[in-house]
Write an enzyme that holds these catalytic residues in place. Structure first.
Site, short mmCIF file in Angstrom:
data_model
loop_
_atom_site.label_atom_id
_atom_site.label_comp_id
_atom_site.label_asym_id
_atom_site.label_seq_id
_atom_site.Cartn_x
_atom_site.Cartn_y
_atom_site.Cartn_z
N ASP A 86 0.82 -1.22 0.00
CA ASP A 86 0.00 0.00 0.00
C ASP A 86 0.85 1.27 0.00
OD1 ASP A 86 -2.00 -1.85 0.31
OD2 ASP A 86 -2.88 -0.93 2.10
N HIS A 230 3.71 -2.36 3.02
CA HIS A 230 3.72 -1.02 2.44
C HIS A 230 4.97 -0.79 1.59
CE1 HIS A 230 0.85 -0.70 5.75
NE2 HIS A 230 0.30 0.29 5.08
ZN LIG Z 1 -2.57 3.13 3.25
#
Ligand SMILES: [Zn+2]
Length: 283
Positions: A86, A230
């Site tokens: 992400d 991430h």
């Molecule tokens: Zn996020």
């Protein structure tokens, strides 16, 4: 000066001018090209139409979710997991891509619209490498705090930017912070996006050690797991270093890797694998 000499000079000057004009006409002139208006390859209407258009695989994907739910994992019938990244595309995304390429692992990237606008070529690297892309809003707000119009704008602008950059529409959506409510899930459905959260959170954004990220991912993953990591939002060196260890340890346990779309299409989630509420907080 005799008139004949003047006439010769005049002819030479005229020929010189003609030659200069002719040369200028033959050569492409950079300043003229640069002054031409930039015509977007895809119009706003085409982008909106492409974002709405569903191919057979898209149709299948969008219809997997029940109304008002997010997918947390696939059905658990196959030893496959999906790695998801992400908050990119950003400075660490190419390093993530390099690790995935070395390992021959497909992944899914939930991208932030404003980051796509800043790093379009990085998103194209993601797509060219065969990974899947999902919508993660334009500004990464908690969507449950916004008006319906703001929610719609956060999603539609990002979906449109993905089409404008890659020429391909995304059919996946992940709410920032995993924060959803019936209104947010309705916005995703209206945009023909399947809401996807996760069942394994590496909490890599809290900057744990590489070993801790590996341990959390490997110990908690099961058949059909969707693992949250991430590639943006800060220095992701620990996450990048964790990728080969997570992959080799899960492979040693008999797991294979797929994009979220392929994972849920090949092994559809049951009701237990979906939820209508928010996940625990994350970046
Ligand atoms: Zn996020």
């Amino acid at each position: 000066m005799p008139p004949a000499a003047l006439a010769i000079i005049a002819v030479v000057v005229v020929i010189g001018i003609i030659a200069l004009i002719a040369r200028g006409g033959d050569e492409p002139v950079a300043s003229v090209a640069a002054a031409e208006p930039v015509i977007p390859a895809i119009s706003e209407e085409d982008i909106a139409a492409a974002a709405e258009q569903l191919g057979p695989r898209d149709q299948e994907l969008v219809s997997i979710g029940e109304t008002g739910v997010s997918i947390n994992r696939a059905g658990g019938g196959r030893k496959y997991v999906a790695l998801t990244f992400d908050d990119g595309p950003g400075p660490d995304t190419p390093a993530v891509l390099a690790e995935l390429k070395k390992l021959d692992v497909p992944a899914t990237f939930f991208v932030i619209g404003r980051n796509v606008k800043e790093n379009p070529q990085v998103l194209n690297q993601v797509v060219a490498a065969g990974h899947e892309v999902g919508v993660h809003t334009w500004n990464h707000p908690d969507l449950t705090t916004l008006t319906p119009k703001e929610q719609e704008s956060e999603i539609a602008s990002t979906a449109g930017e993905i089409v404008a950059v890659t020429g391909m529409a995304s059919r996946l959506f992940r709410a920032p912070y995993g924060s959803v409510n019936p209104a947010v899930l309705k916005r995703a459905e209206d945009a023909k996006l399947l809401s996807v959260l996760w069942d394994v959170d590496t909490v890599d954004w809290t900057r744990p050690s590489t070993e801790q990220i590996v341990q959390t991912a490997v110990a908690n993953a099961g058949p059909g797991s969707i693992i949250l990591m991430h590639d943006g939002g800060g220095n992701r060196a620990s996450t990048v270093a964790a990728i080969p260890k997570i992959v080799s340890q899960l492979r040693a346990k008999g797991y294979e890797f797929a994009t979220v779309g392929d994972l849920v299409i090949s092994d559809p989630p049951g009701s237990d694998d979906m939820s209508s509420d928010s996940r625990s907080t994350q970046q």
